[in-house]
Design a protein around this motif. Structure first.
Motif, mmCIF file in Angstrom:
data_model
loop_
_atom_site.group_PDB
_atom_site.id
_atom_site.type_symbol
_atom_site.label_atom_id
_atom_site.label_comp_id
_atom_site.label_asym_id
_atom_site.label_seq_id
_atom_site.Cartn_x
_atom_site.Cartn_y
_atom_site.Cartn_z
ATOM 1 N N GLN A 1 0.833 -1.195 0.000
ATOM 2 C CA GLN A 1 0.000 0.000 0.000
ATOM 3 C C GLN A 1 0.868 1.246 0.000
ATOM 4 O O GLN A 1 1.966 1.251 0.552
ATOM 5 C CB GLN A 1 -0.908 0.023 1.245
ATOM 6 C CG GLN A 1 -2.067 -0.958 1.181
ATOM 7 C CD GLN A 1 -3.093 -0.601 0.150
ATOM 8 O OE1 GLN A 1 -3.397 0.553 -0.048
ATOM 9 N NE2 GLN A 1 -3.616 -1.605 -0.534
ATOM 10 N N VAL A 2 0.362 2.264 -0.634
ATOM 11 C CA VAL A 2 1.032 3.555 -0.705
ATOM 12 C C VAL A 2 0.040 4.617 -0.266
ATOM 13 O O VAL A 2 -1.128 4.583 -0.653
ATOM 14 C CB VAL A 2 1.511 3.841 -2.139
ATOM 15 C CG1 VAL A 2 2.047 5.258 -2.259
ATOM 16 C CG2 VAL A 2 2.584 2.823 -2.554
ATOM 17 N N GLN A 3 0.507 5.548 0.530
ATOM 18 C CA GLN A 3 -0.332 6.661 0.965
ATOM 19 C C GLN A 3 0.250 7.954 0.413
ATOM 20 O O GLN A 3 1.481 8.150 0.425
ATOM 21 C CB GLN A 3 -0.394 6.741 2.494
ATOM 22 C CG GLN A 3 -1.099 5.560 3.154
ATOM 23 C CD GLN A 3 -0.225 4.323 3.232
ATOM 24 O OE1 GLN A 3 0.948 4.406 3.577
ATOM 25 N NE2 GLN A 3 -0.804 3.153 2.933
ATOM 26 N N LEU A 4 -0.640 8.807 -0.038
ATOM 27 C CA LEU A 4 -0.251 10.088 -0.622
ATOM 28 C C LEU A 4 -1.021 11.196 0.075
ATOM 29 O O LEU A 4 -2.249 11.108 0.196
ATOM 30 C CB LEU A 4 -0.565 10.122 -2.121
ATOM 31 C CG LEU A 4 -0.017 8.976 -2.968
ATOM 32 C CD1 LEU A 4 -0.602 9.032 -4.378
ATOM 33 C CD2 LEU A 4 1.493 9.042 -3.031
ATOM 34 N N VAL A 5 -0.316 12.227 0.498
ATOM 35 C CA VAL A 5 -0.970 13.354 1.155
ATOM 36 C C VAL A 5 -0.499 14.634 0.490
ATOM 37 O O VAL A 5 0.695 14.969 0.541
ATOM 38 C CB VAL A 5 -0.651 13.400 2.660
ATOM 39 C CG1 VAL A 5 -1.320 14.611 3.295
ATOM 40 C CG2 VAL A 5 -1.127 12.113 3.344
ATOM 41 N N GLU A 6 -1.442 15.339 -0.127
ATOM 42 C CA GLU A 6 -1.117 16.597 -0.789
ATOM 43 C C GLU A 6 -1.284 17.769 0.164
ATOM 44 O O GLU A 6 -2.098 17.727 1.086
ATOM 45 C CB GLU A 6 -2.030 16.838 -2.007
ATOM 46 C CG GLU A 6 -1.998 15.769 -3.068
ATOM 47 C CD GLU A 6 -3.164 14.807 -2.960
ATOM 48 O OE1 GLU A 6 -3.592 14.265 -3.991
ATOM 49 O OE2 GLU A 6 -3.650 14.596 -1.836
ATOM 50 N N SER A 7 -0.533 18.804 -0.108
ATOM 51 C CA SER A 7 -0.678 20.052 0.640
ATOM 52 C C SER A 7 -0.148 21.186 -0.226
ATOM 53 O O SER A 7 0.492 20.955 -1.253
ATOM 54 C CB SER A 7 0.087 19.996 1.969
ATOM 55 O OG SER A 7 1.467 19.800 1.739
ATOM 56 N N GLY A 8 -0.432 22.409 0.201
ATOM 57 C CA GLY A 8 0.112 23.569 -0.482
ATOM 58 C C GLY A 8 -0.864 24.335 -1.347
ATOM 59 O O GLY A 8 -0.509 25.380 -1.903
ATOM 60 N N GLY A 9 -2.075 23.833 -1.479
ATOM 61 C CA GLY A 9 -3.050 24.556 -2.275
ATOM 62 C C GLY A 9 -3.507 25.824 -1.576
ATOM 63 O O GLY A 9 -3.177 26.069 -0.412
ATOM 64 N N GLY A 10 -4.268 26.632 -2.308
ATOM 65 C CA GLY A 10 -4.785 27.862 -1.715
ATOM 66 C C GLY A 10 -5.299 28.806 -2.770
ATOM 67 O O GLY A 10 -5.514 28.415 -3.923
ATOM 68 N N LEU A 11 -5.498 30.031 -2.347
ATOM 69 C CA LEU A 11 -6.001 31.097 -3.215
ATOM 70 C C LEU A 11 -4.843 32.020 -3.568
ATOM 71 O O LEU A 11 -4.115 32.477 -2.694
ATOM 72 C CB LEU A 11 -7.105 31.870 -2.498
ATOM 73 C CG LEU A 11 -7.638 33.116 -3.201
ATOM 74 C CD1 LEU A 11 -8.309 32.734 -4.511
ATOM 75 C CD2 LEU A 11 -8.607 33.854 -2.280
ATOM 76 N N VAL A 12 -4.702 32.290 -4.869
ATOM 77 C CA VAL A 12 -3.625 33.159 -5.334
ATOM 78 C C VAL A 12 -4.146 34.013 -6.473
ATOM 79 O O VAL A 12 -5.064 33.593 -7.198
ATOM 80 C CB VAL A 12 -2.411 32.305 -5.763
ATOM 81 C CG1 VAL A 12 -2.745 31.421 -6.948
ATOM 82 C CG2 VAL A 12 -1.202 33.158 -6.053
ATOM 83 N N GLN A 13 -3.582 35.180 -6.637
ATOM 84 C CA GLN A 13 -3.971 36.042 -7.747
ATOM 85 C C GLN A 13 -3.284 35.591 -9.034
ATOM 86 O O GLN A 13 -2.217 34.955 -9.000
ATOM 87 C CB GLN A 13 -3.602 37.488 -7.449
ATOM 88 C CG GLN A 13 -4.457 38.131 -6.370
ATOM 89 C CD GLN A 13 -4.189 39.617 -6.222
ATOM 90 O OE1 GLN A 13 -3.097 40.086 -6.522
ATOM 91 N NE2 GLN A 13 -5.188 40.354 -5.759
ATOM 92 N N ALA A 14 -3.889 35.930 -10.143
ATOM 93 C CA ALA A 14 -3.300 35.607 -11.446
ATOM 94 C C ALA A 14 -1.878 36.166 -11.520
ATOM 95 O O ALA A 14 -1.611 37.293 -11.094
ATOM 96 C CB ALA A 14 -4.156 36.184 -12.560
ATOM 97 N N GLY A 15 -0.989 35.348 -12.049
ATOM 98 C CA GLY A 15 0.412 35.717 -12.120
ATOM 99 C C GLY A 15 1.227 35.257 -10.932
ATOM 100 O O GLY A 15 2.461 35.335 -10.965
ATOM 101 N N GLY A 16 0.546 34.774 -9.908
ATOM 102 C CA GLY A 16 1.230 34.329 -8.703
ATOM 103 C C GLY A 16 1.742 32.911 -8.804
ATOM 104 O O GLY A 16 1.644 32.258 -9.850
ATOM 105 N N SER A 17 2.275 32.428 -7.681
ATOM 106 C CA SER A 17 2.893 31.107 -7.631
ATOM 107 C C SER A 17 2.411 30.336 -6.409
ATOM 108 O O SER A 17 2.044 30.924 -5.388
ATOM 109 C CB SER A 17 4.420 31.226 -7.561
ATOM 110 O OG SER A 17 4.947 31.872 -8.696
ATOM 111 N N LEU A 18 2.433 29.028 -6.545
ATOM 112 C CA LEU A 18 2.182 28.115 -5.430
ATOM 113 C C LEU A 18 3.098 26.909 -5.603
ATOM 114 O O LEU A 18 3.458 26.558 -6.736
ATOM 115 C CB LEU A 18 0.726 27.641 -5.405
ATOM 116 C CG LEU A 18 -0.351 28.577 -4.899
ATOM 117 C CD1 LEU A 18 -1.730 27.951 -5.115
ATOM 118 C CD2 LEU A 18 -0.149 28.908 -3.432
ATOM 119 N N ARG A 19 3.418 26.271 -4.499
ATOM 120 C CA ARG A 19 4.137 25.009 -4.561
ATOM 121 C C ARG A 19 3.324 23.938 -3.843
ATOM 122 O O ARG A 19 3.057 24.055 -2.633
ATOM 123 C CB ARG A 19 5.525 25.102 -3.934
ATOM 124 C CG ARG A 19 6.349 23.842 -4.193
ATOM 125 C CD ARG A 19 7.749 23.921 -3.639
ATOM 126 N NE ARG A 19 7.792 23.723 -2.194
ATOM 127 C CZ ARG A 19 8.879 23.359 -1.533
ATOM 128 N NH1 ARG A 19 10.021 23.159 -2.188
ATOM 129 N NH2 ARG A 19 8.853 23.222 -0.212
#
Length: 117
Positions: A1-19
């Protein structure tokens, strides 16, 4: 079994960045590739980027030059650096791990990315 947990999403303005981060645990040795997919409301889930256990990467045309997939083997984490975000990038982003030998896909729970104009 493999578990995956995502994080880092959110609200950003156009032209911005997220990781985004995908923390991987479990039978890591069995994974052949890890990918990021996204699904916008009313649309099908689509491949964004992928990285294999050998380090090869692949990108969807609509993110080439803007997004970068990478991995930190020491921390069992795969990242998706997203730059120059646009409203059309708004979606739930999912981490996916493939076990080619068993023909199994594993999915994380997803993380919401919202880009405002």
């Amino acid at each position: 079994q493999v578990q995956l947990v995502e994080s880092g999403g959110g609200l950003v303005q156009a032209g911005g960045s997220l990781r985004l981060s995908c923390a991987v645990s479990g039978a890591i040795f069995s994974i052949n590739a890890i990918s990021w997919y996204r699904q916008a409301p009313g649309k099908q889930r689509e491949l964004v980027a992928a990285i294999t256990s050998g380090g090869s990467t692949n990108y969807a045309d609509f993110v080439k030059g803007r997004f970068t997939i990478s991995r930190d083997n020491a921390n069992n984490t795969v990242y998706l650096q997203m730059n120059s975000l646009q409203p059309e990038d708004t979606a739930v982003y999912y981490c996916n791990a493939e076990d080619y030998g068993l023909g199994i896909d594993y999915w994380g729970q997803g993380t919401q990315v919202t880009v405002s104009s």
